[in-house]
Design a protein around this motif. Structure first.
Motif, PDB file in Angstrom:
ATOM      1  N   LEU A 110       0.829  -1.209   0.000  1.00 24.09           N
ATOM      2  CA  LEU A 110       0.000   0.000   0.000  1.00 24.09           C
ATOM      3  C   LEU A 110       0.862   1.256   0.000  1.00 24.09           C
ATOM      4  O   LEU A 110       0.540   2.245  -0.677  1.00 24.09           O
ATOM      5  CB  LEU A 110      -0.921   0.002   1.221  1.00 24.09           C
ATOM      6  CG  LEU A 110      -2.067  -1.016   1.213  1.00 24.09           C
ATOM      7  CD1 LEU A 110      -2.777  -1.027   2.559  1.00 24.09           C
ATOM      8  CD2 LEU A 110      -3.048  -0.714   0.089  1.00 24.09           C
ATOM      9  N   MET A 111       1.973   1.215   0.726  1.00 19.01           N
ATOM     10  CA  MET A 111       2.849   2.375   0.749  1.00 19.01           C
ATOM     11  C   MET A 111       3.457   2.619  -0.631  1.00 19.01           C
ATOM     12  O   MET A 111       3.579   3.758  -1.080  1.00 19.01           O
ATOM     13  CB  MET A 111       3.957   2.214   1.794  1.00 19.01           C
ATOM     14  CG  MET A 111       4.838   3.467   1.903  1.00 19.01           C
ATOM     15  SD  MET A 111       5.851   3.513   3.385  1.00 19.01           S
ATOM     16  CE  MET A 111       7.011   2.189   3.019  1.00 19.01           C
ATOM     17  N   VAL A 112       3.807   1.541  -1.323  1.00 22.42           N
ATOM     18  CA  VAL A 112       4.363   1.685  -2.667  1.00 22.42           C
ATOM     19  C   VAL A 112       3.326   2.285  -3.614  1.00 22.42           C
ATOM     20  O   VAL A 112       3.638   3.178  -4.405  1.00 22.42           O
ATOM     21  CB  VAL A 112       4.881   0.331  -3.189  1.00 22.42           C
ATOM     22  CG1 VAL A 112       5.251   0.428  -4.663  1.00 22.42           C
ATOM     23  CG2 VAL A 112       6.084  -0.121  -2.373  1.00 22.42           C
ATOM     24  N   VAL A 113       2.087   1.797  -3.528  1.00 22.61           N
ATOM     25  CA  VAL A 113       1.025   2.358  -4.376  1.00 22.61           C
ATOM     26  C   VAL A 113       0.885   3.854  -4.117  1.00 22.61           C
ATOM     27  O   VAL A 113       0.811   4.667  -5.053  1.00 22.61           O
ATOM     28  CB  VAL A 113      -0.315   1.632  -4.113  1.00 22.61           C
ATOM     29  CG1 VAL A 113      -1.459   2.365  -4.809  1.00 22.61           C
ATOM     30  CG2 VAL A 113      -0.249   0.189  -4.596  1.00 22.61           C
ATOM     31  N   TRP A 114       0.845   4.225  -2.855  1.00 22.87           N
ATOM     32  CA  TRP A 114       0.690   5.627  -2.485  1.00 22.87           C
ATOM     33  C   TRP A 114       1.885   6.472  -2.932  1.00 22.87           C
ATOM     34  O   TRP A 114       1.731   7.478  -3.622  1.00 22.87           O
ATOM     35  CB  TRP A 114       0.484   5.727  -0.973  1.00 22.87           C
ATOM     36  CG  TRP A 114       0.736   7.090  -0.396  1.00 22.87           C
ATOM     37  CD1 TRP A 114       0.322   8.284  -0.898  1.00 22.87           C
ATOM     38  CD2 TRP A 114       1.472   7.380   0.791  1.00 22.87           C
ATOM     39  NE1 TRP A 114       0.755   9.319  -0.086  1.00 22.87           N
ATOM     40  CE2 TRP A 114       1.460   8.782   0.959  1.00 22.87           C
ATOM     41  CE3 TRP A 114       2.129   6.590   1.746  1.00 22.87           C
ATOM     42  CZ2 TRP A 114       2.094   9.412   2.043  1.00 22.87           C
ATOM     43  CZ3 TRP A 114       2.748   7.222   2.821  1.00 22.87           C
ATOM     44  CH2 TRP A 114       2.730   8.603   2.956  1.00 22.87           C
ATOM     45  N   ARG A 115       3.091   6.019  -2.567  1.00 19.27           N
ATOM     46  CA  ARG A 115       4.280   6.834  -2.822  1.00 19.27           C
ATOM     47  C   ARG A 115       4.686   6.842  -4.291  1.00 19.27           C
ATOM     48  O   ARG A 115       5.474   7.683  -4.718  1.00 19.27           O
ATOM     49  CB  ARG A 115       5.448   6.338  -1.958  1.00 19.27           C
ATOM     50  CG  ARG A 115       5.221   6.447  -0.456  1.00 19.27           C
ATOM     51  CD  ARG A 115       5.190   7.877   0.031  1.00 19.27           C
ATOM     52  NE  ARG A 115       6.480   8.516  -0.074  1.00 19.27           N
ATOM     53  CZ  ARG A 115       7.426   8.474   0.863  1.00 19.27           C
ATOM     54  NH1 ARG A 115       7.206   7.811   1.992  1.00 19.27           N
ATOM     55  NH2 ARG A 115       8.575   9.078   0.692  1.00 19.27           N
ATOM     56  N   SER A 116       4.159   5.925  -5.081  1.00 15.63           N
ATOM     57  CA  SER A 116       4.493   5.891  -6.509  1.00 15.63           C
ATOM     58  C   SER A 116       3.748   6.952  -7.310  1.00 15.63           C
ATOM     59  O   SER A 116       4.018   7.138  -8.487  1.00 15.63           O
ATOM     60  CB  SER A 116       4.187   4.505  -7.100  1.00 15.63           C
ATOM     61  OG  SER A 116       5.081   3.546  -6.603  1.00 15.63           O
ATOM     62  N   GLY A 117       2.777   7.608  -6.701  1.00 21.00           N
ATOM     63  CA  GLY A 117       2.073   8.678  -7.379  1.00 21.00           C
ATOM     64  C   GLY A 117       0.775   8.282  -8.039  1.00 21.00           C
ATOM     65  O   GLY A 117       0.138   9.120  -8.682  1.00 21.00           O
TER      66      GLY A 117
END
Length: 210
Positions: A67-74
């Protein structure tokens, strides 16, 4: 960590957590009970319950990373909803991971009992917070229009699913609850698949340093 590596690890974390989570739901739904259903560890023995709760701890951390990757990827954009949904979904999932370990302390307890009522209440609050955060993150993803087609709606579906049908199912028959959770896990796997697809990567998205 660079953009491509972060997306790959996030995608694999969601895929593995999704499929193993679904499998664990089926397992718990149909495994021959080792204890009576008036024990909190049902259907497992206390030792079996400890083992699967330890797995769930790692499992939830994997989802939190994805979820953090989805969020931080833009993919959710850079606005306030993305910030609130991203932080909220990650933190609530981490807290759910910790709660899986806390639940081990009442493995031997009668169910229901005052101790298990507290554990269940904390699960309920954290689950609803996670659902609400996923809805906010999902709305941000829809509005950002970085993903196209079905990918664009997966985070929102994950959040809405917590409210209906997951929460009502938890109060229903044990088998129904476990299978409903299993379907939720498969939706997380779908999110991992969306993240893994190179054609779903927005050209203007750049991963912030993790």
């Amino acid at each position: 960590m660079n953009d491509i590596m972060a997306r790959k690890t996030g995608a694999w974390a969601l895929l593995l957590a999704g499929f193993t989570g679904a499998a664990s739901g089926v397992f718990l739904a149909f495994v021959p009970p080792a204890v009576a259903d008036d024990r909190f560890s049902f259907p497992l023995s206390a030792s079996g319950f400890t083992a699967i709760q330890s797995f769930f701890f790692l499992h939830h951390l994997a989802i939190a990373w994805g979820l953090m990757v989805v969020w931080r990827s833009g993919f959710a954009g850079r606005g306030v909803p993305a910030l609130i949904g991203g932080i909220g979904s990650v933190v609530s999932m981490v807290l759910l991971a910790v709660q899986e370990l806390v639940a081990i302390s009442v493995a031997h307890a009668a169910y229901p009992s005052p101790a298990t009522d507290i554990v269940d209440s904390i699960y309920g609050v954290l689950s609803l917070l996670n659902g609400a955060a996923l809805i906010v993150l999902g709305i941000a993803v829809v509005r950002a229009r970085q993903w196209v087609g079905w990918r664009r709606y997966i985070p929102l579906i994950l959040g809405v699913y917590v409210i209906v049908p997951l929460t009502p199912a938890i109060f229903g028959p044990f088998v129904v609850a476990r299978l409903t959770i299993g379907v939720w896990m498969l939706i997380f796997a779908a999110l991992g698949f969306a993240l893994a697809r190179t054609d779903a990567i927005p050209a203007n998205a750049r991963m912030e340093r993790l």
